[in-house]
Design an enzyme around this catalytic site. Sequence first.
Site, short mmCIF file in Angstrom:
data_model
loop_
_atom_site.label_atom_id
_atom_site.label_comp_id
_atom_site.label_asym_id
_atom_site.label_seq_id
_atom_site.Cartn_x
_atom_site.Cartn_y
_atom_site.Cartn_z
N ASP A 135 -84.29 -22.34 -17.66
CA ASP A 135 -84.58 -21.88 -19.02
C ASP A 135 -83.96 -20.51 -19.24
OD1 ASP A 135 -86.12 -24.05 -19.80
OD2 ASP A 135 -88.04 -23.03 -19.59
N ARG A 187 -78.19 -26.78 -22.38
CA ARG A 187 -79.10 -26.98 -23.51
C ARG A 187 -78.81 -25.88 -24.52
NH1 ARG A 187 -84.83 -25.25 -21.98
NH2 ARG A 187 -84.83 -27.07 -20.64
P1 FDA Z 1 -86.21 -23.99 -36.64
O1 FDA Z 1 -87.06 -22.90 -36.10
O2 FDA Z 1 -85.24 -23.68 -37.71
O3 FDA Z 1 -87.17 -25.15 -37.10
C1 FDA Z 1 -86.70 -26.34 -37.74
C2 FDA Z 1 -87.91 -27.18 -38.13
O4 FDA Z 1 -88.56 -27.65 -36.94
C3 FDA Z 1 -89.02 -26.41 -38.85
O5 FDA Z 1 -88.80 -26.37 -40.23
C4 FDA Z 1 -90.25 -27.22 -38.48
O6 FDA Z 1 -90.32 -28.37 -39.27
C5 FDA Z 1 -89.96 -27.64 -37.07
N1 FDA Z 1 -90.52 -26.67 -36.08
C6 FDA Z 1 -89.85 -25.74 -35.36
N2 FDA Z 1 -90.67 -25.06 -34.54
C7 FDA Z 1 -91.91 -25.56 -34.77
C8 FDA Z 1 -93.19 -25.27 -34.21
N3 FDA Z 1 -93.37 -24.35 -33.28
N4 FDA Z 1 -94.25 -25.98 -34.67
C9 FDA Z 1 -94.09 -26.96 -35.60
N5 FDA Z 1 -92.89 -27.28 -36.16
C10 FDA Z 1 -91.82 -26.60 -35.73
N6 FDA Z 1 -85.91 -20.99 -26.43
C11 FDA Z 1 -85.46 -20.06 -25.57
O7 FDA Z 1 -85.31 -18.90 -25.94
N7 FDA Z 1 -85.17 -20.41 -24.27
C12 FDA Z 1 -85.29 -21.69 -23.83
O8 FDA Z 1 -85.00 -21.97 -22.65
C13 FDA Z 1 -85.77 -22.68 -24.74
N8 FDA Z 1 -85.93 -23.98 -24.35
C14 FDA Z 1 -86.21 -24.94 -25.30
C15 FDA Z 1 -86.21 -26.29 -24.95
C16 FDA Z 1 -86.38 -27.26 -25.92
C17 FDA Z 1 -86.35 -28.70 -25.53
C18 FDA Z 1 -86.56 -26.88 -27.29
C19 FDA Z 1 -86.71 -27.91 -28.38
C20 FDA Z 1 -86.61 -25.55 -27.63
C21 FDA Z 1 -86.46 -24.56 -26.64
N9 FDA Z 1 -86.51 -23.22 -26.98
C22 FDA Z 1 -86.07 -22.29 -26.06
C23 FDA Z 1 -87.08 -22.79 -28.29
C24 FDA Z 1 -86.01 -22.59 -29.34
O9 FDA Z 1 -85.27 -21.42 -29.05
C25 FDA Z 1 -86.63 -22.46 -30.75
O10 FDA Z 1 -87.46 -21.34 -30.78
C26 FDA Z 1 -87.42 -23.68 -31.21
O11 FDA Z 1 -86.78 -24.85 -30.82
C27 FDA Z 1 -87.57 -23.70 -32.76
O12 FDA Z 1 -86.33 -23.75 -33.36
P2 FDA Z 1 -85.68 -25.08 -34.00
O13 FDA Z 1 -84.35 -25.28 -33.37
O14 FDA Z 1 -86.58 -26.23 -33.89
O15 FDA Z 1 -85.36 -24.67 -35.50
#
Ligand code: FDA
Length: 310
Positions: A135, A187
């Site tokens: 991570d 990732r």
């Molecule tokens: P964005 O934040 O723009 O959200 C898009 C949509 O997704 C939102 O409108 C909502 O509908 C939904 N959504 C997003 N977050 C939500 C929540 N918490 N609750 C409910 N709905 C939500 N970060 C990091 O710094 N280091 C890492 O190693 C990882 N590893 C990792 C693994 C995996 C499998 C995922 C999916 C994410 C991570 N992350 C991470 C977290 C990542 O950096 C980020 O903070 C989250 O994925 C939220 O961003 P989105 O890409 O979903 O987009």
Amino acid sequence: MIDQLYRKAVLTVAGQKSIENVVRACGWGVAQRFVAGESIQTALGAVKELQKDGILANLDLLGEFIDSPEKCTAFADNVLDLMDAAHAQGITPYVSVKLSSVGQGKTVDGEDLGLTNARRIVGRAKQYGGFVCLDMEDHPRVDQTLAQLRILIAAFGREHVGSVLQSYLYRSDADRAALDDLHPNLRIVKGAYLEPESVAMPVKADVDASYRRLVYAHMKAGNYVNVATHDESIIRDVQQFVTANGISKDAFEFQMLYGIRRDLQKQLAAEGYRVRAYIPYGRDWYAYFSRRIAERPANVMFVLRGMLKG
Ligand code: FDA
């Protein structure tokens, strides 16, 4: 910009010990939406549930920034136990590890303890045909994590270890290009930590554009990409990109967090995409939980309602 202010406010409040104590005491019921229990058995139970919908799993024992070397090595032992238990139940172990939890930055017997413990973990994963994703944590750890990824890929092969790039960091395009000789499994995420504007983009549109750029560049260079986001517009664009560029469904996967957009996870799996859910479990859930709350204003109301219900 508003997203950044919201995230900053939540993570700053969550960082206060008094708030942590209250949430730890009353919040477990709510945290269970995002965390698959506290034991290996509950985590493996969640894996089997997801398997019914054709969704793969990435297990994450919660814990980060652990202080003593002994505790770091004990934490690594727990990850080995997890992999042994998964293997014994016919599950190929795929785990995520935060190097800060296994000793990164602490030198023991002339080597960084994080690397020593990561060698043990990746070695065990290889023995079982599994995979370890390192991570990505806050920005001061990026250089060391990528350097250690390089060492681990040389020792165990890219089929068994990969890492993460965060699109909010200005440096990530250059980091991705610099890794191309390894053809690593990466990732791509937007980034979840509270970072200064000197290193991370403050505007969401820029983070989203950077996200697409990283995914497309890594795919075009012929590498396996984990598209880790819940952002439907990005997911749609990636689907169009792979179709337009003749990239096979075996060359990438979608990844999402346990408890978030389960509907979308199922839908993509039913459409024949590889989908993997990131399943955190363990007693040390507070920091992970705070970051999930900081990602979405609606989650604060969800937490407050849950805590008031008792
Ligand atoms: P964005 O934040 O723009 O959200 C898009 C949509 O997704 C939102 O409108 C909502 O509908 C939904 N959504 C997003 N977050 C939500 C929540 N918490 N609750 C409910 N709905 C939500 N970060 C990091 O710094 N280091 C890492 O190693 C990882 N590893 C990792 C693994 C995996 C499998 C995922 C999916 C994410 C991570 N992350 C991470 C977290 C990542 O950096 C980020 O903070 C989250 O994925 C939220 O961003 P989105 O890409 O979903 O987009």
